[in-house]
Write a protein that holds these residues in place. Structure first.
Motif, PDB file in Angstrom:
ATOM      1  N   MET A   1     -20.579 -12.889  24.670  1.00 44.26           N
ATOM      2  CA  MET A   1     -22.009 -12.945  25.067  1.00 44.26           C
ATOM      3  C   MET A   1     -22.092 -13.236  26.459  1.00 44.26           C
ATOM      4  O   MET A   1     -22.968 -12.845  27.145  1.00 44.26           O
ATOM      5  CB  MET A   1     -22.419 -14.385  24.333  1.00 44.26           C
ATOM      6  N   LYS A   2     -20.855 -13.897  27.068  1.00 41.64           N
ATOM      7  CA  LYS A   2     -20.877 -13.975  28.629  1.00 41.64           C
ATOM      8  C   LYS A   2     -20.877 -12.515  29.178  1.00 41.64           C
ATOM      9  O   LYS A   2     -21.391 -12.223  30.353  1.00 41.64           O
ATOM     10  CB  LYS A   2     -19.781 -14.711  29.149  1.00 41.64           C
ATOM     11  N   LYS A   3     -20.304 -11.613  28.644  1.00 47.00           N
ATOM     12  CA  LYS A   3     -20.208 -10.125  29.029  1.00 47.00           C
ATOM     13  C   LYS A   3     -21.488  -9.639  29.248  1.00 47.00           C
ATOM     14  O   LYS A   3     -22.116  -9.154  30.162  1.00 47.00           O
ATOM     15  CB  LYS A   3     -19.257  -9.127  28.349  1.00 47.00           C
ATOM     16  N   ILE A   4     -22.317  -9.972  28.180  1.00 46.52           N
ATOM     17  CA  ILE A   4     -23.789  -9.284  28.106  1.00 46.52           C
ATOM     18  C   ILE A   4     -24.635  -9.974  29.461  1.00 46.52           C
ATOM     19  O   ILE A   4     -25.331  -9.392  29.992  1.00 46.52           O
ATOM     20  CB  ILE A   4     -24.473  -9.720  26.907  1.00 46.52           C
ATOM     21  N   ILE A   5     -24.507 -11.324  29.542  1.00 44.82           N
ATOM     22  CA  ILE A   5     -25.134 -11.947  30.443  1.00 44.82           C
ATOM     23  C   ILE A   5     -24.932 -11.590  31.891  1.00 44.82           C
ATOM     24  O   ILE A   5     -25.492 -11.344  32.834  1.00 44.82           O
ATOM     25  CB  ILE A   5     -25.067 -13.565  30.320  1.00 44.82           C
ATOM     26  N   ARG A   6     -23.435 -11.188  31.978  1.00 48.30           N
ATOM     27  CA  ARG A   6     -23.082 -10.566  33.331  1.00 48.30           C
ATOM     28  C   ARG A   6     -23.456  -9.113  33.392  1.00 48.30           C
ATOM     29  O   ARG A   6     -23.994  -8.850  34.555  1.00 48.30           O
ATOM     30  CB  ARG A   6     -21.552 -10.728  33.558  1.00 48.30           C
ATOM     31  N   ILE A   7     -23.519  -8.457  32.439  1.00 50.41           N
ATOM     32  CA  ILE A   7     -23.635  -6.959  32.548  1.00 50.41           C
ATOM     33  C   ILE A   7     -25.404  -6.799  32.705  1.00 50.41           C
ATOM     34  O   ILE A   7     -25.832  -5.848  33.526  1.00 50.41           O
ATOM     35  CB  ILE A   7     -23.220  -6.171  31.418  1.00 50.41           C
ATOM     36  N   PHE A   8     -26.066  -7.681  31.780  1.00 49.34           N
ATOM     37  CA  PHE A   8     -27.563  -7.198  32.015  1.00 49.34           C
ATOM     38  C   PHE A   8     -28.201  -7.303  33.423  1.00 49.34           C
ATOM     39  O   PHE A   8     -29.079  -6.318  33.648  1.00 49.34           O
ATOM     40  CB  PHE A   8     -28.446  -8.213  31.108  1.00 49.34           C
ATOM     41  N   PRO A   9     -28.087  -8.206  34.355  1.00 50.55           N
ATOM     42  CA  PRO A   9     -28.610  -8.175  35.682  1.00 50.55           C
ATOM     43  C   PRO A   9     -28.208  -6.936  36.404  1.00 50.55           C
ATOM     44  O   PRO A   9     -28.959  -6.379  37.038  1.00 50.55           O
ATOM     45  CB  PRO A   9     -28.075  -9.432  36.260  1.00 50.55           C
ATOM     46  N   PHE A  11     -27.753  -3.922  35.146  1.00 47.93           N
ATOM     47  CA  PHE A  11     -28.333  -2.894  34.525  1.00 47.93           C
ATOM     48  C   PHE A  11     -29.638  -3.141  34.859  1.00 47.93           C
ATOM     49  O   PHE A  11     -30.466  -2.096  35.234  1.00 47.93           O
ATOM     50  CB  PHE A  11     -28.179  -2.479  33.091  1.00 47.93           C
ATOM     51  N   LEU A  12     -30.365  -3.970  34.932  1.00 51.82           N
ATOM     52  CA  LEU A  12     -31.633  -4.476  35.519  1.00 51.82           C
ATOM     53  C   LEU A  12     -31.938  -3.973  36.906  1.00 51.82           C
ATOM     54  O   LEU A  12     -32.815  -3.302  37.124  1.00 51.82           O
ATOM     55  CB  LEU A  12     -32.115  -5.792  35.215  1.00 51.82           C
ATOM     56  N   PHE A  13     -30.912  -4.201  37.743  1.00 52.24           N
ATOM     57  CA  PHE A  13     -30.888  -3.601  39.295  1.00 52.24           C
ATOM     58  C   PHE A  13     -31.021  -2.472  39.107  1.00 52.24           C
ATOM     59  O   PHE A  13     -31.716  -1.926  40.013  1.00 52.24           O
ATOM     60  CB  PHE A  13     -30.043  -4.668  39.859  1.00 52.24           C
ATOM     61  N   VAL A  14     -29.975  -1.686  38.504  1.00 52.90           N
ATOM     62  CA  VAL A  14     -29.840  -0.225  38.655  1.00 52.90           C
ATOM     63  C   VAL A  14     -31.245   0.578  38.024  1.00 52.90           C
ATOM     64  O   VAL A  14     -31.864   1.402  38.966  1.00 52.90           O
ATOM     65  CB  VAL A  14     -28.941   0.180  37.785  1.00 52.90           C
ATOM     66  N   PHE A  15     -31.952  -0.245  37.066  1.00 46.77           N
ATOM     67  CA  PHE A  15     -33.244   0.286  36.619  1.00 46.77           C
ATOM     68  C   PHE A  15     -34.219   0.335  37.496  1.00 46.77           C
ATOM     69  O   PHE A  15     -34.992   1.015  37.878  1.00 46.77           O
ATOM     70  CB  PHE A  15     -33.566  -0.285  35.103  1.00 46.77           C
ATOM     71  N   ARG A  19     -36.193   3.276  39.322  1.00 47.39           N
ATOM     72  CA  ARG A  19     -37.752   3.236  39.282  1.00 47.39           C
ATOM     73  C   ARG A  19     -38.736   3.129  40.397  1.00 47.39           C
ATOM     74  O   ARG A  19     -39.452   4.168  40.558  1.00 47.39           O
ATOM     75  CB  ARG A  19     -38.138   1.991  38.402  1.00 47.39           C
ATOM     76  N   PHE A  20     -38.353   2.303  41.619  1.00 44.38           N
ATOM     77  CA  PHE A  20     -39.124   2.231  42.571  1.00 44.38           C
ATOM     78  C   PHE A  20     -38.480   3.373  43.716  1.00 44.38           C
ATOM     79  O   PHE A  20     -39.349   3.719  44.504  1.00 44.38           O
ATOM     80  CB  PHE A  20     -39.166   0.841  43.167  1.00 44.38           C
ATOM     81  N   MET A  21     -37.345   4.035  43.780  1.00 42.92           N
ATOM     82  CA  MET A  21     -36.971   4.674  44.822  1.00 42.92           C
ATOM     83  C   MET A  21     -36.496   6.067  44.434  1.00 42.92           C
ATOM     84  O   MET A  21     -36.736   7.011  45.277  1.00 42.92           O
ATOM     85  CB  MET A  21     -35.681   3.795  45.417  1.00 42.92           C
TER      86      MET A  21
END
Length: 101
Positions: A1-9, A11-15, A19-21
């Motif tokens: 669960m902690k890995k998901i919490i670390r990885i999610f931000p 992937f969100l940042f990359v997305f 998206r914007f650039m």
């Protein structure tokens, strides 16, 4: 669960960066209708007006139709019709084949 919490931000940042650039430059080309709600046989980047990064307006015969931009990945453009929420897919047309060279 902690890995998901670390990885999610990450992937969100990359997305968001994508998206914007990077997304507008990938949309530059000629797109051929593939499936979904019919907009036009072919649309080009010149016919697409990006209202914000999530909504686009496509002009055809001096009339604008609104769509949500789902993405532009691996040579495909994905749109969602704004009123009926129906999906549309376009594939990138090879310009050398289009011009007959």
């Amino acid at each position: 669960m902690k890995k998901i919490i670390r990885i999610f931000p990450f992937f969100l940042f990359v997305f968001l960066i994508d998206r914007f650039m990077l997304l507008p430059s990938r949309m530059d080309g000629i797109w051929q209708f593939e499936s979904g709600v019919y907009v036009a046989d072919m649309i080009s980047y010149d016919n697409i007006e990006i209202v914000n990064n999530f909504e686009v307006k496509i002009s055809k015969a001096y009339k604008f139709d609104s769509y949500y931009l789902l993405g532009c990945y691996f040579g495909r453009l994905y749109l969602l019709e704004k009123n009926s929420l129906k999906y549309t897919s376009y594939s990138e047309l090879d310009e050398s084949g289009f011009l007959g060279n």
